[in-house]
Motif scaffolding. Structure first.
Motif, PDB file in Angstrom:
ATOM      1  N   GLU A  35      -7.978   4.537  -5.068  1.00  0.00           N
ATOM      2  CA  GLU A  35      -8.820   4.403  -6.261  1.00  0.00           C
ATOM      3  C   GLU A  35      -7.961   4.260  -7.522  1.00  0.00           C
ATOM      4  OE1 GLU A  35     -12.099   7.117  -8.462  1.00  0.00           O
ATOM      5  OE2 GLU A  35     -12.343   6.895  -6.285  1.00  0.00           O
ATOM      6  N   ILE A  36      -6.894   5.042  -7.605  1.00  0.00           N
ATOM      7  CA  ILE A  36      -5.964   4.945  -8.742  1.00  0.00           C
ATOM      8  C   ILE A  36      -5.273   3.587  -8.715  1.00  0.00           C
ATOM      9  CG2 ILE A  36      -3.851   5.911  -9.776  1.00  0.00           C
ATOM     10  CD1 ILE A  36      -6.269   7.753 -10.089  1.00  0.00           C
ATOM     11  N   LEU A  40      -5.467   0.740 -11.767  1.00  0.00           N
ATOM     12  CA  LEU A  40      -4.273   0.203 -12.424  1.00  0.00           C
ATOM     13  C   LEU A  40      -4.105  -1.286 -12.168  1.00  0.00           C
ATOM     14  CD1 LEU A  40      -1.785   3.145 -11.967  1.00  0.00           C
ATOM     15  CD2 LEU A  40      -2.642   2.222 -14.128  1.00  0.00           C
ATOM     16  N   SER A  41      -4.500  -1.758 -10.986  1.00  0.00           N
ATOM     17  CA  SER A  41      -4.360  -3.185 -10.701  1.00  0.00           C
ATOM     18  C   SER A  41      -5.332  -4.012 -11.539  1.00  0.00           C
ATOM     19  CB  SER A  41      -4.531  -3.468  -9.207  1.00  0.00           C
ATOM     20  OG  SER A  41      -5.874  -3.313  -8.802  1.00  0.00           O
ATOM     21  N   VAL A  42      -6.527  -3.494 -11.791  1.00  0.00           N
ATOM     22  CA  VAL A  42      -7.473  -4.204 -12.657  1.00  0.00           C
ATOM     23  C   VAL A  42      -6.937  -4.222 -14.091  1.00  0.00           C
ATOM     24  CG1 VAL A  42      -9.801  -4.151 -13.661  1.00  0.00           C
ATOM     25  CG2 VAL A  42      -9.481  -3.756 -11.207  1.00  0.00           C
ATOM     26  N   ALA A  43      -6.433  -3.090 -14.572  1.00  0.00           N
ATOM     27  CA  ALA A  43      -5.862  -3.029 -15.921  1.00  0.00           C
ATOM     28  C   ALA A  43      -4.674  -3.990 -16.047  1.00  0.00           C
ATOM     29  CB  ALA A  43      -5.434  -1.599 -16.250  1.00  0.00           C
ATOM     30  N   LEU A  44      -3.818  -4.029 -15.019  1.00  0.00           N
ATOM     31  CA  LEU A  44      -2.680  -4.956 -15.042  1.00  0.00           C
ATOM     32  C   LEU A  44      -3.168  -6.397 -15.076  1.00  0.00           C
ATOM     33  CD1 LEU A  44       0.305  -5.715 -14.845  1.00  0.00           C
ATOM     34  CD2 LEU A  44       0.097  -5.497 -12.353  1.00  0.00           C
ATOM     35  N   SER A  45      -4.165  -6.726 -14.280  1.00  0.00           N
ATOM     36  CA  SER A  45      -4.701  -8.089 -14.274  1.00  0.00           C
ATOM     37  C   SER A  45      -5.201  -8.487 -15.663  1.00  0.00           C
ATOM     38  CB  SER A  45      -5.844  -8.212 -13.266  1.00  0.00           C
ATOM     39  OG  SER A  45      -5.376  -8.037 -11.961  1.00  0.00           O
ATOM     40  N   LEU A 140      -1.035   9.921 -11.533  1.00  0.00           N
ATOM     41  CA  LEU A 140      -1.248   9.500 -10.149  1.00  0.00           C
ATOM     42  C   LEU A 140      -1.833  10.613  -9.290  1.00  0.00           C
ATOM     43  CD1 LEU A 140       2.120   7.611  -9.613  1.00  0.00           C
ATOM     44  CD2 LEU A 140      -0.114   6.621 -10.153  1.00  0.00           C
ATOM     45  N   LYS A 141      -2.622  10.204  -8.318  1.00  0.00           N
ATOM     46  CA  LYS A 141      -3.065  11.082  -7.236  1.00  0.00           C
ATOM     47  C   LYS A 141      -2.499  10.466  -5.964  1.00  0.00           C
ATOM     48  CE  LYS A 141      -7.584  11.187  -8.791  1.00  0.00           C
ATOM     49  NZ  LYS A 141      -9.005  11.284  -8.513  1.00  0.00           N
ATOM     50  N   TRP A 142      -2.238  11.298  -4.973  1.00  0.00           N
ATOM     51  CA  TRP A 142      -1.562  10.823  -3.769  1.00  0.00           C
ATOM     52  C   TRP A 142      -2.441  10.945  -2.538  1.00  0.00           C
ATOM     53  CZ3 TRP A 142       2.834   8.489  -4.986  1.00  0.00           C
ATOM     54  CH2 TRP A 142       3.417   8.820  -6.215  1.00  0.00           C
ATOM     55  N   ARG A 143      -2.281  10.003  -1.616  1.00  0.00           N
ATOM     56  CA  ARG A 143      -2.891  10.125  -0.287  1.00  0.00           C
ATOM     57  C   ARG A 143      -2.123  11.197   0.464  1.00  0.00           C
ATOM     58  NH1 ARG A 143      -1.719   4.389   0.829  1.00  0.00           N
ATOM     59  NH2 ARG A 143      -0.500   5.290   2.490  1.00  0.00           N
ATOM     60  N   THR A 144      -2.713  11.720   1.502  1.00  0.00           N
ATOM     61  CA  THR A 144      -2.025  12.748   2.284  1.00  0.00           C
ATOM     62  C   THR A 144      -1.098  12.145   3.334  1.00  0.00           C
ATOM     63  OG1 THR A 144      -3.893  12.872   3.785  1.00  0.00           O
ATOM     64  CG2 THR A 144      -3.826  14.460   1.973  1.00  0.00           C
ATOM     65  N   ASP A 145      -1.210  10.842   3.596  1.00  0.00           N
ATOM     66  CA  ASP A 145      -0.390  10.209   4.629  1.00  0.00           C
ATOM     67  C   ASP A 145       0.310   8.938   4.126  1.00  0.00           C
ATOM     68  OD1 ASP A 145      -2.686   8.736   4.327  1.00  0.00           O
ATOM     69  OD2 ASP A 145      -2.810   8.203   6.448  1.00  0.00           O
ATOM     70  N   PRO A 146       1.179   9.054   3.130  1.00  0.00           N
ATOM     71  CA  PRO A 146       1.816   7.847   2.590  1.00  0.00           C
ATOM     72  C   PRO A 146       2.655   7.138   3.641  1.00  0.00           C
ATOM     73  CG  PRO A 146       2.891   9.807   1.734  1.00  0.00           C
ATOM     74  CD  PRO A 146       1.660  10.266   2.480  1.00  0.00           C
ATOM     75  N   SER A 147       2.499   5.822   3.728  1.00  0.00           N
ATOM     76  CA  SER A 147       3.215   5.035   4.728  1.00  0.00           C
ATOM     77  C   SER A 147       4.725   5.086   4.510  1.00  0.00           C
ATOM     78  CB  SER A 147       2.722   3.587   4.730  1.00  0.00           C
ATOM     79  OG  SER A 147       2.892   3.013   3.452  1.00  0.00           O
ATOM     80  N   LEU A 148       5.169   5.313   3.280  1.00  0.00           N
ATOM     81  CA  LEU A 148       6.604   5.405   3.019  1.00  0.00           C
ATOM     82  C   LEU A 148       7.223   6.579   3.760  1.00  0.00           C
ATOM     83  CD1 LEU A 148       8.959   4.209   1.374  1.00  0.00           C
ATOM     84  CD2 LEU A 148       8.383   5.810  -0.430  1.00  0.00           C
TER      85      LEU A 148
END
Length: 151
Positions: A35-36, A40-45, A140-148
């Motif tokens: 969601e975050i 941010l991607s809409v604001a950047l666009s 920022l808010k974070w997912r619990t399972d970041p792919s990194l």
């Protein structure tokens, strides 16, 4: 975790989705809440679209390029979009809170959207170069399972 990148883009409409996809990919890889990332991607666009449309041109003697820089540092993301257009003049600019555009208007929603989607917005002149910088940030808010972390 700290990640930053910077793009030098031609002032063409095709550059807008490129910047947006890079931001979304970076945030997804880092584990930012979707969601975050979307906000941010809409604001950047919107900021990129403004740079493409209003960032100068041959008549103004301005370059046909603009720059996008994104910083993900700790709990905050900061994005800057800088173009060589006429700009607001020297120093920071006091921009009134934009009003929503009329429902039938085709333009005029960009700054309003950026202000609604980001936590802090600054619009000013590029120091020593002329032109305009739109910068905005969001906690920022974070997912619990970041792919990194799972790769």
């Amino acid at each position: 975790m700290s990640i930053w990148w910077s793009l030098h883009l031609r002032r063409e409409a095709a550059s807008v989705p490129l910047a947006r996809r890079l931001l979304i990919g970076t945030m997804e890889t880092a584990g930012v809440d979707p969601e975050i990332s979307y906000d941010l991607s809409v604001a950047l666009s919107e900021a990129c679209a403004n740079a493409v449309e209003h960032g100068g041109g041959p008549a103004s003697g301005a370059s046909e390029a603009y720059r996008v820089t994104a910083y993900l540092d700790g709990e905050k993301c900061r994005i800057e979009v800088a173009d060589p257009g006429p700009g607001p003049g020297a120093g920071p600019v006091r921009v009134r809170t934009p009003r929503p555009a009329r429902p039938d208007a085709e333009h005029g929603r960009g700054l309003f959207l950026i202000r609604e989607l980001a936590d802090h917005v600054h619009i000013g002149a590029r120091p020593g170069r002329g032109g305009t910088v739109v910068s905005f940030d969001k906690i920022l808010k974070w997912r619990t399972d970041p792919s990194l972390l799972t790769a």
